[in-house]
Design a protein around this motif. Structure first.
Motif, PDB file in Angstrom:
ATOM      1  N   TRP A  19     -10.545   0.519   1.709  1.00  0.00           N
ATOM      2  CA  TRP A  19      -9.668   1.148   2.798  1.00  0.00           C
ATOM      3  C   TRP A  19     -10.004   0.002   3.878  1.00  0.00           C
ATOM      4  O   TRP A  19     -11.041  -0.398   4.361  1.00  0.00           O
ATOM      5  CB  TRP A  19     -10.440   2.565   3.101  1.00  0.00           C
ATOM      6  CG  TRP A  19     -10.363   3.352   1.984  1.00  0.00           C
ATOM      7  CD1 TRP A  19      -9.529   3.494   0.897  1.00  0.00           C
ATOM      8  CD2 TRP A  19     -11.123   4.641   1.869  1.00  0.00           C
ATOM      9  NE1 TRP A  19      -9.768   4.494   0.095  1.00  0.00           N
ATOM     10  CE2 TRP A  19     -10.663   5.358   0.938  1.00  0.00           C
ATOM     11  CE3 TRP A  19     -12.155   5.383   2.620  1.00  0.00           C
ATOM     12  CZ2 TRP A  19     -11.234   6.656   0.361  1.00  0.00           C
ATOM     13  CZ3 TRP A  19     -12.557   6.569   2.113  1.00  0.00           C
ATOM     14  CH2 TRP A  19     -12.102   7.166   0.896  1.00  0.00           C
ATOM     15  N   PHE A  20      -8.846   0.065   4.607  1.00  0.00           N
ATOM     16  CA  PHE A  20      -8.836  -0.907   5.865  1.00  0.00           C
ATOM     17  C   PHE A  20      -9.783  -0.419   6.921  1.00  0.00           C
ATOM     18  O   PHE A  20     -10.352  -1.293   7.600  1.00  0.00           O
ATOM     19  CB  PHE A  20      -7.533  -0.906   6.354  1.00  0.00           C
ATOM     20  CG  PHE A  20      -6.405  -1.427   5.397  1.00  0.00           C
ATOM     21  CD1 PHE A  20      -6.510  -2.529   4.587  1.00  0.00           C
ATOM     22  CD2 PHE A  20      -5.236  -0.674   5.094  1.00  0.00           C
ATOM     23  CE1 PHE A  20      -5.430  -2.898   3.433  1.00  0.00           C
ATOM     24  CE2 PHE A  20      -4.041  -0.972   4.592  1.00  0.00           C
ATOM     25  CZ  PHE A  20      -4.322  -2.209   3.509  1.00  0.00           C
ATOM     26  N   SER A  21      -9.759   0.959   7.035  1.00  0.00           N
ATOM     27  CA  SER A  21     -10.580   1.195   8.254  1.00  0.00           C
ATOM     28  C   SER A  21     -12.434   1.019   7.989  1.00  0.00           C
ATOM     29  O   SER A  21     -12.991   0.503   9.007  1.00  0.00           O
ATOM     30  CB  SER A  21     -10.569   2.752   8.417  1.00  0.00           C
ATOM     31  OG  SER A  21     -10.706   3.524   7.470  1.00  0.00           O
ATOM     32  N   THR A  63      -5.987   2.263  11.366  1.00  0.00           N
ATOM     33  CA  THR A  63      -5.940   2.077   9.876  1.00  0.00           C
ATOM     34  C   THR A  63      -6.380   3.247   9.030  1.00  0.00           C
ATOM     35  O   THR A  63      -5.829   3.137   7.833  1.00  0.00           O
ATOM     36  CB  THR A  63      -6.331   0.768   9.217  1.00  0.00           C
ATOM     37  OG1 THR A  63      -7.752   0.728   9.718  1.00  0.00           O
ATOM     38  CG2 THR A  63      -5.728  -0.588   9.888  1.00  0.00           C
ATOM     39  N   ARG A  64      -6.838   4.128   9.797  1.00  0.00           N
ATOM     40  CA  ARG A  64      -7.655   5.241   9.190  1.00  0.00           C
ATOM     41  C   ARG A  64      -6.426   6.038   8.795  1.00  0.00           C
ATOM     42  O   ARG A  64      -6.542   7.072   7.702  1.00  0.00           O
ATOM     43  CB  ARG A  64      -8.481   6.000  10.014  1.00  0.00           C
ATOM     44  CG  ARG A  64      -9.307   7.021   9.182  1.00  0.00           C
ATOM     45  CD  ARG A  64     -10.419   6.491   8.323  1.00  0.00           C
ATOM     46  NE  ARG A  64     -10.840   7.480   7.552  1.00  0.00           N
ATOM     47  CZ  ARG A  64     -10.543   7.737   6.209  1.00  0.00           C
ATOM     48  NH1 ARG A  64     -10.100   6.813   5.417  1.00  0.00           N
ATOM     49  NH2 ARG A  64     -11.138   8.618   5.501  1.00  0.00           N
ATOM     50  N   ILE A  66      -3.557   5.156   7.591  1.00  0.00           N
ATOM     51  CA  ILE A  66      -2.548   4.541   6.699  1.00  0.00           C
ATOM     52  C   ILE A  66      -2.833   5.324   5.348  1.00  0.00           C
ATOM     53  O   ILE A  66      -3.946   5.339   4.873  1.00  0.00           O
ATOM     54  CB  ILE A  66      -2.617   3.129   6.658  1.00  0.00           C
ATOM     55  CG1 ILE A  66      -2.306   2.630   7.594  1.00  0.00           C
ATOM     56  CG2 ILE A  66      -1.899   2.609   5.233  1.00  0.00           C
ATOM     57  CD1 ILE A  66      -2.582   1.067   7.831  1.00  0.00           C
ATOM     58  N   ASN A  67      -1.852   5.856   4.855  1.00  0.00           N
ATOM     59  CA  ASN A  67      -1.988   6.435   3.118  1.00  0.00           C
ATOM     60  C   ASN A  67      -2.305   5.134   2.302  1.00  0.00           C
ATOM     61  O   ASN A  67      -0.937   4.668   1.879  1.00  0.00           O
ATOM     62  CB  ASN A  67      -0.662   7.284   3.012  1.00  0.00           C
ATOM     63  CG  ASN A  67      -1.019   8.138   1.546  1.00  0.00           C
ATOM     64  OD1 ASN A  67      -1.934   7.802   0.956  1.00  0.00           O
ATOM     65  ND2 ASN A  67       0.013   8.968   1.127  1.00  0.00           N
ATOM     66  N   GLN A  68      -3.261   4.844   2.137  1.00  0.00           N
ATOM     67  CA  GLN A  68      -3.482   3.824   1.261  1.00  0.00           C
ATOM     68  C   GLN A  68      -3.547   3.969  -0.229  1.00  0.00           C
ATOM     69  O   GLN A  68      -2.973   3.122  -1.034  1.00  0.00           O
ATOM     70  CB  GLN A  68      -5.006   2.974   1.541  1.00  0.00           C
ATOM     71  CG  GLN A  68      -4.769   2.616   2.893  1.00  0.00           C
ATOM     72  CD  GLN A  68      -6.249   2.289   3.528  1.00  0.00           C
ATOM     73  OE1 GLN A  68      -6.762   1.288   2.850  1.00  0.00           O
ATOM     74  NE2 GLN A  68      -6.711   2.686   4.602  1.00  0.00           N
ATOM     75  N   THR A  69      -3.665   5.406  -0.503  1.00  0.00           N
ATOM     76  CA  THR A  69      -3.524   5.592  -2.161  1.00  0.00           C
ATOM     77  C   THR A  69      -1.864   5.341  -2.449  1.00  0.00           C
ATOM     78  O   THR A  69      -1.791   4.873  -3.558  1.00  0.00           O
ATOM     79  CB  THR A  69      -3.913   7.031  -2.318  1.00  0.00           C
ATOM     80  OG1 THR A  69      -3.345   7.945  -1.415  1.00  0.00           O
ATOM     81  CG2 THR A  69      -5.566   7.306  -1.919  1.00  0.00           C
ATOM     82  N   LYS A  70      -0.934   5.765  -1.483  1.00  0.00           N
ATOM     83  CA  LYS A  70       0.123   5.241  -1.822  1.00  0.00           C
ATOM     84  C   LYS A  70       0.483   3.892  -2.039  1.00  0.00           C
ATOM     85  O   LYS A  70       1.245   3.590  -2.920  1.00  0.00           O
ATOM     86  CB  LYS A  70       1.265   5.983  -0.718  1.00  0.00           C
ATOM     87  CG  LYS A  70       2.447   5.769  -0.659  1.00  0.00           C
ATOM     88  CD  LYS A  70       2.977   6.901  -1.613  1.00  0.00           C
ATOM     89  CE  LYS A  70       4.730   6.765  -1.593  1.00  0.00           C
ATOM     90  NZ  LYS A  70       5.336   7.741  -2.558  1.00  0.00           N
ATOM     91  N   LEU A  71       0.121   2.958  -1.171  1.00  0.00           N
ATOM     92  CA  LEU A  71       0.126   1.659  -1.369  1.00  0.00           C
ATOM     93  C   LEU A  71      -0.469   1.059  -2.668  1.00  0.00           C
ATOM     94  O   LEU A  71       0.191   0.311  -3.213  1.00  0.00           O
ATOM     95  CB  LEU A  71      -0.362   0.858  -0.122  1.00  0.00           C
ATOM     96  CG  LEU A  71       0.086   1.096   1.027  1.00  0.00           C
ATOM     97  CD1 LEU A  71      -0.844   0.501   1.985  1.00  0.00           C
ATOM     98  CD2 LEU A  71       1.434   0.564   1.235  1.00  0.00           C
ATOM     99  N   GLN A  72      -1.458   1.675  -3.310  1.00  0.00           N
ATOM    100  CA  GLN A  72      -2.030   1.288  -4.461  1.00  0.00           C
ATOM    101  C   GLN A  72      -1.226   1.968  -5.434  1.00  0.00           C
ATOM    102  O   GLN A  72      -0.951   1.275  -6.516  1.00  0.00           O
ATOM    103  CB  GLN A  72      -3.513   1.893  -4.554  1.00  0.00           C
ATOM    104  CG  GLN A  72      -4.719   1.135  -3.587  1.00  0.00           C
ATOM    105  CD  GLN A  72      -5.872   1.972  -3.382  1.00  0.00           C
ATOM    106  OE1 GLN A  72      -5.905   2.924  -4.358  1.00  0.00           O
ATOM    107  NE2 GLN A  72      -6.888   1.602  -2.627  1.00  0.00           N
TER     108      GLN A  72
END
Length: 77
Positions: A19-21, A63-64, A66-72
């Motif tokens: 995670w970015f955050s 960045t907390r 940001i939906n990072q699961t969607k990006l993955q």
């Protein structure tokens, strides 16, 4: 109450290192503990050298959300 809502830890906590955050907050901890190496500090404009931790904190907070699961998920397609 729904079982999922009562959990205190997110279900995908094992991927937290991605995670970015967490990277931003990890850098804040590193800088607070060890300081910024002088070689890196020289690369920054003099007016911004005192604001590095504040900038990282703001980036971490932004960045907390940001939906990072969607990006993955899109990378695997």
């Amino acid at each position: 109450m729904d079982e999922e809502k009562r959990k205190y830890v997110v279900s995908n906590w094992r991927k937290g290192w991605l995670w970015f955050s967490n990277w931003a907050f990890g850098l804040i901890c590193y800088i607070a503990t060890f300081g910024i190496p002088p070689e890196v500090l020289k690369l920054l404009p003099e007016a911004t050298q005192n604001h590095v931790i504040a900038v990282l904190a703001v980036l971490g907070a932004i960045t907390r959300f940001i939906n990072q699961t969607k990006l993955q998920d899109t990378k695997t397609e």
